[in-house]
Scaffold this active site. Structure first.
Site, short mmCIF file in Angstrom:
data_model
loop_
_atom_site.label_atom_id
_atom_site.label_comp_id
_atom_site.label_asym_id
_atom_site.label_seq_id
_atom_site.Cartn_x
_atom_site.Cartn_y
_atom_site.Cartn_z
CE LYS A 111 20.86 -8.32 1.35
NZ LYS A 111 20.33 -9.74 1.02
CG ASP A 134 20.89 -13.62 1.57
OD1 ASP A 134 20.42 -12.97 1.21
OD2 ASP A 134 20.77 -14.30 2.81
CG ASP A 192 23.58 -3.61 2.82
OD1 ASP A 192 23.32 -3.95 3.81
OD2 ASP A 192 24.61 -4.16 2.19
CG HIS A 193 18.84 -4.25 6.40
ND1 HIS A 193 18.81 -5.43 5.68
CD2 HIS A 193 19.08 -4.73 7.65
CE1 HIS A 193 19.06 -6.39 6.12
NE2 HIS A 193 19.23 -6.17 7.50
CE LYS A 226 19.53 -17.82 5.36
NZ LYS A 226 18.96 -17.04 6.41
CG HIS A 249 24.21 -7.68 4.92
ND1 HIS A 249 23.24 -6.76 4.29
CD2 HIS A 249 23.04 -8.73 5.03
CE1 HIS A 249 22.09 -6.98 4.33
NE2 HIS A 249 21.98 -8.17 4.44
CE LYS A 302 21.23 -4.53 11.03
NZ LYS A 302 20.21 -5.05 11.92
#
Lengths: 510, 369
Positions: free
Chosen positions: A170, A257, A199-200, A362, A262, A204
């Site tokens: 991405k 982002d 998409d890591h 963030k 995600h 998971k």
């Protein structure tokens, strides 16, 4: 590899990938050093890297194979979950590492690449199997794609024993048009079955465990609908700022982002219908249906349902930290959002009318990713002495302290019927001990095996952009010069609290 | 502090309450692990192993030992498993000691301390006697029975095969030595994964297994080597016909149809007795392009060199580390999948057929010795 190998029958690893040359474009970049090479090394330690497999780094800077190996050893030593480096395994792993320098724009370099790959095939018996990894900015995707095709480096095959595949990182575009254009570019060269959009989050263990929780237990699924669920909250919070990635973040923002990928991935897994089988197409069919069922947010409704904000100066871990606009490589008049809060609805039979509140940002109070399913109040407050009975909450913690908690009420010991919420906690770490494989290890192995279940499909990416793009466009055209702010180290702007409180609800205390 | 058995639950409850007041620790337990220690000398080892297991698989552990004595009694100790680095306790640590004839009472007393609704794993520590009523009664409460064939003689493979056969789905049998073999099985299987090499598996001529013998070893193969070859024979469907053995003092060679398997002693001090040192497979000897596959343990006893020579399928050799598997790690792996392992059962059955001519089970056919 699906094989007729009689020795595979009944073993834990019934399928193994066919050997290949794994080509990493952008091999000296941050992603390669922090994630890809440590993941590949860990696969080697776990004896999961197929024999003969070699890894070819392709990047612009000149360096020899030996220099490249030394650089990667340093990276692996720093970022691998297994420490210290195992010299015996490293020496073997390093002998498989090769490097090629060249500009991606120059087709001649791809001719050299072909020669190098053919040489590795001859030496290692990889028989033309290729796995390309684009660890490069999206602006370079197209030229690499085209040059691979022009050099004859993209074979049509994609079965267990003969394949060419590509892994794409991405962002998958910036909006619907660019996302579709990227898909179009990829499809000009690769068949969709050859494309692995990473998409890591999907790699998971805890995200995969949402599927286990929902479809491996009989007790949750009957409650998993509008009759019992009051609302769902999804939080993807980071406590750090842009950490030297100001330039990247100015192009991205929290919506692109985190939310577009995600966060929507988490939403899809939590809300999808049971697939008919746990196979790539069946799972992804169900996931994309969730996105298609999201009630579009358009026009002025965006201002009510979506909140954006920027962090202002504040503190982190007892030390002062700058605001977003004061970060290096950030425009001092930037209107890029570092926080997004959203109220979404899924218009389908299961979840119609159940609001989904999501927030990502963030410099929030703490680093935490969590999904919480808030159940409805009991229908009749039979035991409501001293106030209403707290409804039950099922919280799925993705990171850190991965686990599942169920909040329910219990009677406080004593003569009166006083109820108090209590929590039943399950932590993966303390229950199963040790650490599982990193997301990248699992995902790279899956790509070698040709299993795309945990990768995003083109229609999934497109549907996500379709939902998000009207919001991005409205923001881009808003003419706003200053976004609402929140002090670094807090849970976001007041507007995010209002978003939930307007409905008579509150963000879960995390 | 020795407790009477009826005080154990109360004491465990008290310890958890105390812990909850101190650290707000949540009680998580996944199973009951019962270690039946066949020789008092193995008691400390068993206590140490179950403590390590509980750190990974929070559990109620019971280490049970019996000793000779006149007055039959059973007493216990109860504590909580504490992780070495601090933090929440990870289970209940119970030790039970039976004196004299009280050994007979153990099964029902173990039953009363088993956690409700969770799997029960019974680990038999040490050699398995040919006949033991305690074992036969204790397995009735177990979902998983764990033994270690590495501590047994070659002839005991038949005994294990018969235990697996008699379980009839009531419990699963697991063998720590079998778990230890898994990485080697993976390495053997990967010889033939490549489509260019898969065909070689159909033309195996010769298998050589070298192992480090126990001191004074009389058997031609360790149980580990026998089990490994039993698995290979099962995979290749060998051994249904005649089984012919030749043997010398430190080697044995068995012919199964067209396949010859050779077992060789190769003493080495830095590995466990019975450990496999080298596996070589030769295929297609009668063809123009014979193939050869080899796994060999290196100077570092945890490192193996894997190599394959097949015409038309060049593969560089690989150096691979096969992790150190101590007893606790093996037991943890068993507990990770507490289900019947049909491959173990089939391999035991195949190994039994092959080994019976040289190592008959004492209790089955003593006359043939």
């Amino acid at each position: 590899m699906t094989t007729d190998n009689p020795f595979r029958a009944g073993l834990e690893t019934e399928r193994t990938p066919a050997s290949c040359v794994f080509v990493i474009f952008g091999a000296s970049g941050d992603l390669a050093k922090r994630k890809l090479f440590p993941a590949l090394y860990n696969l080697a330690v776990s004896r999961l890297l197929p024999p003969g497999t070699s890894i070819l780094g392709f990047a612009t800077s000149e360096r020899s194979d030996e220099q490249f190996r030394a650089m990667m050893r340093e990276a692996v030593a720093q970022f691998s979950r297994r420490k210290p480096i195992d010299d015996a395994v490293w020496d073997d792993f390093a002998s498989r590492l090769h490097y090629m320098a060249g500009k991606f724009e120059d087709p001649a370099n791809f001719g050299r690449l072909r020669e190098k790959l053919e040489e590795l095939d001859r030496r290692n018996g990889t028989r033309g199997n290729r796995l390309y990894y684009l660890a490069i900015p999206p602006s370079s995707f197209r030229v690499v794609n085209d040059n691979l095709a022009a050099a004859g480096l993209v074979a049509a095959g994609n079965d267990a024993t003969k394949y060419t595949r590509i892994i794409v990182e991405k962002p998958f575009g910036r909006d619907l048009a660019s996302g579709d254009a990227l898909n179009h570019d990829l499809h000009r060269v690769f068949d969709e079955r050859q494309i692995f959009r990473i998409d890591h989050y999907l790699g998971k263990e805890t995200v995969q465990n949402i599927v286990a929780l929902r479809f491996g237990n009989a007790i949750f699924e009957p409650l998993w609908n509008r009759n019992h669920v009051d609302h769902i909250q999804i939080t993807v919070a980071e406590d750090i700022g842009v950490e030297g990635r100001g330039k990247f973040y100015e192009e991205a923002g929290a919506m692109r982002d985190i939310v577009q990928n995600h966060l929507l991935q988490l939403l899809m897994v939590i809300a999808m219908e049971p697939p008919v089988a746990f196979t790539a197409d069946e799972v992804r069919d169900e996931k994309v249906k969730v996105l298609r069922a999201l009630k579009p947010i358009r026009g002025e409704a965006i201002d009510r349902a979506v909140v954006r904000a920027q962090y202002a100066a504040g503190s982190f871990a007892g030390k002062p930290v700058p605001g977003y606009r004061q970060e290096p490589n950030v425009n001092p008049a930037s209107t890029v959002e570092t926080f997004v809060g959203m109220r979404m609805e899924i218009d389908n039979w299961r979840f119609a009318g159940v609001p989904i509140y999501a927030r990502a940002g963030k410099r929030l109070t703490k680093r935490i990713t969590e999904i919480s399913v808030h159940f409805k109040h009991v229908p009749h407050a039979l035991l409501a002495q001293g106030g209403p009975v707290e409804p039950d909450v099922l919280a799925i913690r993705i990171q850190p302290d991965e686990g599942i908690g169920l909040r329910f009420v219990a009677k406080v010991p004593g003569p009166s019927m006083t109820l108090r919420p209590v929590t039943m906690d399950f932590r993966y770490g303390s229950t199963f001990g040790g650490s599982g494989p990193e997301a990248y290890e699992r995902l790279i192995l899956d790509a070698m095996l040709g299993d795309p279940t945990l990768f995003a499909r083109a229609d999934e990416v497109s549907a996500a952009w379709q939902f998000i793009t009207p919001v991005l466009e409205r923001w881009a055209n808003s003419g706003v010069h200053d976004l609402p702010t929140y002090p670094a180290g807090t849970w976001g702007p007041r507007e995010a609290t209002d978003l939930v409180e307007r409905d008579g609800r509150a963000w879960r205390r995390l | 502090m020795r407790l009477s058995l009826d005080a154990v639950e109360r004491e465990i409850g008290r310890l958890w309450e105390e812990e909850a007041r101190r650290s707000k620790a949540a009680r998580v337990e996944l199973l009951t692990l019962v270690a039946l220690v066949n020789e008092p000398g193995l008691f400390d080892r068993a206590v140490n192993v179950v403590a390590q297991v509980a750190r990974v698989q929070p559990s109620r552990t019971m280490v049970v030992v019996w000793k000779d004595g006149a007055a039959p009694t059973i007493t216990a100790d109860a504590a909580l498993h504490q992780p070495p680095a601090g933090g929440a306790p990870c289970g209940d640590a119970i030790t039970i000691e039976a004196i004299g004839a009280a050994r007979e009472w153990l099964p029902q007393n173990i039953d009363r301390l088993i956690l409700s609704d969770l799997p029960v794993c019974l680990w038999w520590v040490g050699d398995l006697p040919d006949f033991d009523d305690l074992f036969d009664r204790a397995v009735l409460s177990a979902d998983l029975v764990v033994v270690n064939s590495g501590e047994m003689d070659l002839r005991d493979i038949e005994k294990l095969s018969s235990i697996a056969g008699h379980s009839r789905g009531r419990y699963a049998l697991a063998d720590l030595t079998w778990i230890r073999l898994r990485p080697l099985q993976e390495l053997v299987a990967r010889f033939f994964d490549d489509p260019g090499c898969t065909r070689c598996a159909r033309s195996v001529d010769r298998v050589t297994i070298e192992f480090s013998p126990r001191e004074g070893e009389l058997d031609v193969a360790s149980t580990q080597a026998g089990l490994l070859f039993g698995w290979m024979a099962h995979a290749l469907s060998l051994g249904a016909g005649s089984v012919e053995w030749r043997r010398g003092p430190t080697w044995g060679e068995v012919t199964l149809g067209k396949v010859v398997a050779r077992f060789e002693h190769r003493p080495r001090r830095d590995v466990l007795p019975g450990a496999i040192l080298r596996v070589a497979i030769e295929c297609g000897g009668a063809t123009a392009s014979p193939s050869r596959f080899e796994i060999e343990r290196q100077d570092d006893p945890q490192v193996f060199k894997w190599s394959r020579e097949v015409a038309g399928a060049p593969t560089p050799p690989q150096t691979l580390r096969v992790g150190e598997h101590d007893e606790a790690a093996l037991l943890i792996r068993c507990l990770g999948r507490p289900k019947a392992d049909p491959l173990l059962e089939a391999s035991l059955a195949a190994a039994t057929r092959i080994i019976r001519p040289i190592a008959p089970r004492l209790s089955v056919s003593p006359a043939s010795r």
